[in-house]
Scaffold this motif. Structure first.
Motif, PDB file in Angstrom:
ATOM      1  N   GLY A   5      68.988  45.812   2.115  1.00 51.04           N
ATOM      2  CA  GLY A   5      69.367  44.497   1.626  1.00 51.04           C
ATOM      3  C   GLY A   5      70.328  44.546   0.462  1.00 51.04           C
ATOM      4  O   GLY A   5      70.966  43.542   0.142  1.00 51.04           O
ATOM      5  N   GLU A  13      71.126  48.250   5.715  1.00 52.28           N
ATOM      6  CA  GLU A  13      70.052  47.821   6.607  1.00 52.28           C
ATOM      7  C   GLU A  13      69.353  49.058   7.157  1.00 52.28           C
ATOM      8  O   GLU A  13      69.891  50.164   7.106  1.00 52.28           O
ATOM      9  CB  GLU A  13      70.585  46.973   7.764  1.00 52.28           C
ATOM     10  CG  GLU A  13      71.257  45.677   7.325  1.00 52.28           C
ATOM     11  CD  GLU A  13      71.819  44.886   8.497  1.00 52.28           C
ATOM     12  OE1 GLU A  13      71.823  45.435   9.619  1.00 52.28           O
ATOM     13  OE2 GLU A  13      72.258  43.752   8.288  1.00 52.28           O
ATOM     14  N   PRO A  44      66.067  43.360   5.096  1.00 55.85           N
ATOM     15  CA  PRO A  44      65.389  43.667   6.346  1.00 55.85           C
ATOM     16  C   PRO A  44      64.153  44.514   6.097  1.00 55.85           C
ATOM     17  O   PRO A  44      64.166  45.444   5.297  1.00 55.85           O
ATOM     18  CB  PRO A  44      66.446  44.442   7.139  1.00 55.85           C
ATOM     19  CG  PRO A  44      67.743  43.938   6.596  1.00 55.85           C
ATOM     20  CD  PRO A  44      67.488  43.686   5.138  1.00 55.85           C
ATOM     21  N   TYR A  70      61.720  39.630   7.007  1.00 59.25           N
ATOM     22  CA  TYR A  70      62.534  40.129   5.903  1.00 59.25           C
ATOM     23  C   TYR A  70      61.702  40.179   4.632  1.00 59.25           C
ATOM     24  O   TYR A  70      60.738  39.435   4.463  1.00 59.25           O
ATOM     25  CB  TYR A  70      63.729  39.208   5.635  1.00 59.25           C
ATOM     26  CG  TYR A  70      64.714  39.084   6.764  1.00 59.25           C
ATOM     27  CD1 TYR A  70      65.858  39.881   6.803  1.00 59.25           C
ATOM     28  CD2 TYR A  70      64.518  38.163   7.778  1.00 59.25           C
ATOM     29  CE1 TYR A  70      66.765  39.773   7.826  1.00 59.25           C
ATOM     30  CE2 TYR A  70      65.426  38.048   8.828  1.00 59.25           C
ATOM     31  CZ  TYR A  70      66.549  38.858   8.840  1.00 59.25           C
ATOM     32  OH  TYR A  70      67.443  38.752   9.858  1.00 59.25           O
TER      33      TYR A  70
END
Length: 351
Positions: free
Chosen positions: A86, A99, A132, A287
């Motif tokens: 992130g 990610e 994520p 998330y």
């Protein structure tokens, strides 16, 4: 142990926008515009050998290689840093979003969660705070090339004497920012004070707090709590906050985290913070919501409806975070269905 997963670098700005780069476990790449760069980016603002990135399947480490423009992570210049999903790496005009390639659809639960299910917020995560979710799972020896650190933050703290403390703190100077914050944040009989420290931004604050004898809890669970606690959000109890607040004010402007006041129990607060930590979009993708980043919090709160404020605040009475200039703190509270925000400054600045 966690599954070794691929690291994804997604170019979201600059000449390479739209490009996606995949790093397998054990990868070491040099990012730059030179022909000898492992990961070549055709951007004149990027140095020939700009930065080095290592990925072992669990942890990512970034190192600037003496670039002309410097390397920034989430807007902050760094020379070397452990990364979390992130975060955004900026090199010249190029921005890469970190990610992790997913292995499963949900985070695994452990017994210490006492059967609690993760409840996803109906609100979509706010950039740049949406990270994520990194899954936990079994070790795959066929692809595993990493070694776990000998001591994580959790392990280190378990070996420290809780009686350790710093020297007595002097009373803050009258009219100072510390004096103003101490007045606003001071715990009362019915209101407790906590901090959430972002280990990726300010590990040293969490570690120093433990040396002060503070109790710490990671918001991660399962394997993440064991392996990545040192780069994740950490809840700190502040029953006598004088020394910690002095450190907090000294580190203002570094996005270290946020302060929280609550009139509920620690268990209730922790469950709530865990609940709003994991959110889902319309497709069900989960998330981590980095609401403990002051930049995210001050963007997110003003956009909330009364119902969303009620959901987000829960047992929290006040959220206290640094302002965008890094010279004052903003206290966010509710007045009925409305959001109320006040600025806490040094008296000399407020005059």
């Amino acid at each position: 142990m966690p599954v070794a997963q691929n690291l994804i670098l997604r170019a979201v700005a600059g000449a390479a926008q739209g490009e996606v780069y995949t790093l397998k476990p054990g990868a070491r790449v040099v990012i730059g515009r030179g022909q000898d760069a492992t990961l070549r980016i055709d951007d004149r603002t990027v140095s020939r050998q700009h930065a080095e990135l290592r990925w072992d399947g669990v942890r990512a480490a970034l190192r600037d290689l003496g670039s002309l423009a410097g390397t920034l992570v989430d807007g902050r210049f760094v020379s070397e840093l452990a990364l979390t999903p992130g975060q955004r790496i900026q090199m010249g005009e190029t921005t890469l979003l970190i990610e992790v390639q997913q292995a499963k659809s949900r985070i695994s639960e452990t017994e210490d969660q006492r059967g609690e299910r993760l409840v996803a917020s109906p609100r979509e995560p706010v950039e740049p705070g949406a990270t994520p979710l990194v899954e936990s799972g079994e070790r795959d020896d066929a692809t595993q090339h990493y070694t776990l650190p000998e001591l994580t933050l959790t392990a280190i703290l378990a070996h420290l004497d809780e009686a350790l403390a710093v020297a007595p703190v002097e009373a803050p100077a009258e009219g100072s920012l510390l004096a103003a914050l101490s007045t606003v944040a001071a715990p009362r009989t019915d209101v407790r004070l906590y901090a959430i420290v972002d280990g990726a931004q300010a590990f040293e604050i969490a570690f120093t707090a433990r040396l002060m004898g503070r109790r710490l809890w990671t918001l991660f669970s399962g394997d993440l709590a064991v392996n990545l606690s040192h780069v994740g959000p950490c809840l700190i109890e502040l029953d006598n906050p004088a020394g910690f607040l002095a450190l907090w004010v000294k580190e203002i402007g570094k996005y270290a985290g946020v302060l929280i006041q609550t009139n509920q129990s620690l268990d209730d607060l922790y469950r709530h913070l865990r609940k709003i930590f994991v959110v889902a979009d319309e497709s069900g993708q989960e998330y981590f919501f980095r609401y403990y980043d002051p930049r995210v919090l001050r963007t997110f709160l003003p956009t909330c409806t009364p119902a969303e404020l009620d959901e987000f605040f829960g047992p929290v009475v006040k959220w206290i975070a640094e302002d965008e200039r890094g010279t004052a703190f903003v206290v966010s509270a509710r007045d009925g269905a409305k959001l109320v925000q006040i600025s806490v400054k040094a008296a000399i600045e407020a005059a």
